[in-house]
Design an enzyme around this catalytic site. Structure first.
Site, PDB file in Angstrom:
ATOM      1  N   HIS A 142       8.335 -51.801 -65.309  1.00 36.61           N
ATOM      2  CA  HIS A 142       7.827 -50.732 -66.189  1.00 36.61           C
ATOM      3  C   HIS A 142       6.298 -50.725 -66.261  1.00 36.61           C
ATOM      4  CE1 HIS A 142       9.298 -48.164 -69.805  1.00 36.61           C
ATOM      5  NE2 HIS A 142       8.220 -47.645 -69.277  1.00 36.61           N
ATOM      6  N   TYR A 163      13.624 -47.655 -73.689  1.00 31.48           N
ATOM      7  CA  TYR A 163      13.826 -46.420 -74.443  1.00 31.48           C
ATOM      8  C   TYR A 163      14.954 -46.598 -75.465  1.00 31.48           C
ATOM      9  CZ  TYR A 163      10.987 -44.531 -70.602  1.00 31.48           C
ATOM     10  OH  TYR A 163      10.004 -44.308 -69.670  1.00 31.48           O
TER      11      TYR A 163
HETATM   12  P1  NAP Z   1       6.985 -34.809 -70.889  1.00 22.97           P
HETATM   13  O1  NAP Z   1       8.135 -34.772 -70.006  1.00 22.97           O
HETATM   14  O2  NAP Z   1       5.666 -34.353 -70.388  1.00 22.97           O
HETATM   15  O3  NAP Z   1       7.261 -34.012 -72.251  1.00 22.97           O
HETATM   16  C1  NAP Z   1       8.459 -34.089 -72.965  1.00 22.97           C
HETATM   17  C2  NAP Z   1       8.312 -33.173 -74.185  1.00 22.97           C
HETATM   18  O4  NAP Z   1       8.000 -31.852 -73.728  1.00 22.97           O
HETATM   19  C3  NAP Z   1       9.563 -33.059 -75.023  1.00 22.97           C
HETATM   20  O5  NAP Z   1       9.151 -32.981 -76.372  1.00 22.97           O
HETATM   21  C4  NAP Z   1      10.184 -31.742 -74.585  1.00 22.97           C
HETATM   22  O6  NAP Z   1      10.857 -31.098 -75.654  1.00 22.97           O
HETATM   23  C5  NAP Z   1       8.967 -30.953 -74.198  1.00 22.97           C
HETATM   24  N1  NAP Z   1       9.261 -30.003 -73.116  1.00 22.97           N
HETATM   25  C6  NAP Z   1       9.963 -30.218 -71.981  1.00 22.97           C
HETATM   26  N2  NAP Z   1      10.047 -29.107 -71.249  1.00 22.97           N
HETATM   27  C7  NAP Z   1       9.371 -28.155 -71.926  1.00 22.97           C
HETATM   28  C8  NAP Z   1       9.106 -26.791 -71.703  1.00 22.97           C
HETATM   29  N3  NAP Z   1       9.575 -26.150 -70.621  1.00 22.97           N
HETATM   30  N4  NAP Z   1       8.385 -26.109 -72.627  1.00 22.97           N
HETATM   31  C9  NAP Z   1       7.907 -26.730 -73.735  1.00 22.97           C
HETATM   32  N5  NAP Z   1       8.127 -28.028 -74.015  1.00 22.97           N
HETATM   33  C10 NAP Z   1       8.861 -28.737 -73.114  1.00 22.97           C
HETATM   34  O7  NAP Z   1       6.705 -36.293 -71.446  1.00 22.97           O
HETATM   35  P2  NAP Z   1       7.444 -37.681 -71.363  1.00 22.97           P
HETATM   36  O8  NAP Z   1       8.791 -37.629 -71.943  1.00 22.97           O
HETATM   37  O9  NAP Z   1       6.468 -38.677 -71.897  1.00 22.97           O
HETATM   38  O10 NAP Z   1       7.526 -37.968 -69.783  1.00 22.97           O
HETATM   39  C11 NAP Z   1       8.648 -37.629 -68.995  1.00 22.97           C
HETATM   40  C12 NAP Z   1       9.466 -38.858 -68.634  1.00 22.97           C
HETATM   41  O11 NAP Z   1       8.693 -39.787 -67.892  1.00 22.97           O
HETATM   42  C13 NAP Z   1       9.913 -39.688 -69.857  1.00 22.97           C
HETATM   43  O12 NAP Z   1      10.934 -39.063 -70.590  1.00 22.97           O
HETATM   44  C14 NAP Z   1      10.250 -40.993 -69.199  1.00 22.97           C
HETATM   45  O13 NAP Z   1      11.495 -40.917 -68.555  1.00 22.97           O
HETATM   46  C15 NAP Z   1       9.101 -41.113 -68.190  1.00 22.97           C
HETATM   47  N6  NAP Z   1       7.933 -41.866 -68.724  1.00 22.97           N
HETATM   48  C16 NAP Z   1       7.594 -43.042 -68.120  1.00 22.97           C
HETATM   49  C17 NAP Z   1       6.528 -43.790 -68.594  1.00 22.97           C
HETATM   50  C18 NAP Z   1       6.182 -45.093 -67.935  1.00 22.97           C
HETATM   51  O14 NAP Z   1       5.394 -45.867 -68.496  1.00 22.97           O
HETATM   52  N7  NAP Z   1       6.720 -45.370 -66.771  1.00 22.97           N
HETATM   53  C19 NAP Z   1       5.761 -43.330 -69.685  1.00 22.97           C
HETATM   54  C20 NAP Z   1       6.096 -42.099 -70.251  1.00 22.97           C
HETATM   55  C21 NAP Z   1       7.172 -41.375 -69.754  1.00 22.97           C
HETATM   56  P3  NAP Z   1      12.462 -31.120 -75.851  1.00 22.97           P
HETATM   57  O15 NAP Z   1      12.911 -32.519 -75.616  1.00 22.97           O
HETATM   58  O16 NAP Z   1      12.626 -30.628 -77.237  1.00 22.97           O
HETATM   59  O17 NAP Z   1      13.066 -30.169 -74.839  1.00 22.97           O
END
Ligand code: NAP
Length: 276
Positions: free
Chosen positions: A111, A53
């Protein structure tokens, strides 16, 4: 607050915080660190990050967020597949610890699977565990056949972090029950569908309106509806963080779940593991 038990008996909060895309812009870093601190205040004390990241930038933001609060946090980071074996893993972990300004991680994940044999990754992870640099290890984006390939080492794998949200339910076909049987939680990533089209779905919006909550809260409560799942939404907006924390108290009714099943049908056959 709901806790989830890890195979070694350790417990973590079912709702944590993600960090993908944090640390990408210098101007946003202080705000992102403040958001993570607010999340800690709200009890979302599991923080998930990765060397990938912002090429280490997210780990630096986490360092700022947890400064002076290390004991409150269950800290997770991930190693790139090309670093996931031998001395390369030692070095990658060393760089992560330095950026995070900590002595050890609570959990270190592969990962995704690359060309390094899984047994080499396990060997290096175990060496780091013995050295006290990680408390436990796990994997991410591994399907059932990959997990089976771990053999006896699977007993020491703390979690599989996978894509799981209402729009992507493939793991319910087999992976989720495979992990449950072994007392190994899955960690649901992108639980609110990255804040995109999922949150505008008509059924989700209707269910949310019935409870006087937001679609994101329903999406999160849905990932947490059954035991053995840790959900790690990423939020930089303080309003989102408060909403997400409150989703822990939302109990979906059988009618809600039936409506969501009709709009987002559970899998009927095996498909390859979805990943981002
Ligand atoms: P997510 O958590 O589903 O979505 C994050 C997005 O949703 C951000 O733009 C955030 O906006 C918004 N959001 C959060 N809470 C909200 C709410 N209550 N209402 C409306 N919008 C909201 O997606 P993600 O970041 O892909 O996944 C979460 C975490 O999982 C990652 O950050 C990472 O740590 C991990 N991940 C791991 C992998 C892997 O391959 N292992 C892949 C993807 C993700 P704001 O930031 O503006 O609040």
């Amino acid at each position: 607050m709901t806790l989830v038990r890890l195979p070694d008996g350790g417990e973590v909060p079912a709702l944590g915080q993600g960090t993908w895309h944090m640390g990408e812009r210098g101007a946003d870093r202080a705000r992102e660190a403040a958001a993570l601190r607010l999340g800690l205040d709200l009890g979302m004390t599991l923080i998930d990050t990765a060397e990938m990241y912002a090429e280490g930038g997210a780990e630096e933001v986490v360092a700022e967020a947890i400064a002076g609060r290390r004991d409150e946090v269950f800290l997770v980071s991930k190693v790139y597949p090309h670093n996931a074996g031998g001395r390369k893993l030692d070095a990658a972990l060393g760089r992560s610890l330095k950026r995070l300004r900590v002595e050890s991680l609570d959990l270190y994940l592969l990962h995704w699977r690359g060309s390094v044999p899984l047994e080499d990754t396990v060997e290096a992870m175990e060496r780091m565990r013995t050295a006290g640099k990680i408390r436990r290890w796990g994997v991410s984006n591994l399907d059932v056949d990959d997990l089976e390939e771990l053999g006896p080492a699977l007993a020491d794998c703390a979690t599989d972090q996978v894509l799981y949200n209402l729009g992507t339910r493939g793991i319910e076909y087999d992976l989720l029950s495979f992990c449950r049987k072994r007392g190994m939680p899955v960690m649901a990533y992108s639980p609110v569908g990255q804040g995109g089209a999922l949150l505008r779905d008509a059924t989700l919006t209707r269910v949310a309106a019935r409870h006087g909550v937001t679609p994101a809260q329903v999406a999160l409560a849905w990932t947490l509806r059954e035991p053995g799942v840790i959900s790690i939404p990423k939020a930089s907006n303080p309003g989102h963080l408060r909403e997400n924390a409150a989703a822990r108290d939302l109990r979906l009714t059988p009618e809600d779940l039936a409506a969501l099943d009709a709009a987002f049908p559970p899998p009927k056959r095996k498909r390859g593991l979805a990943m981002l």
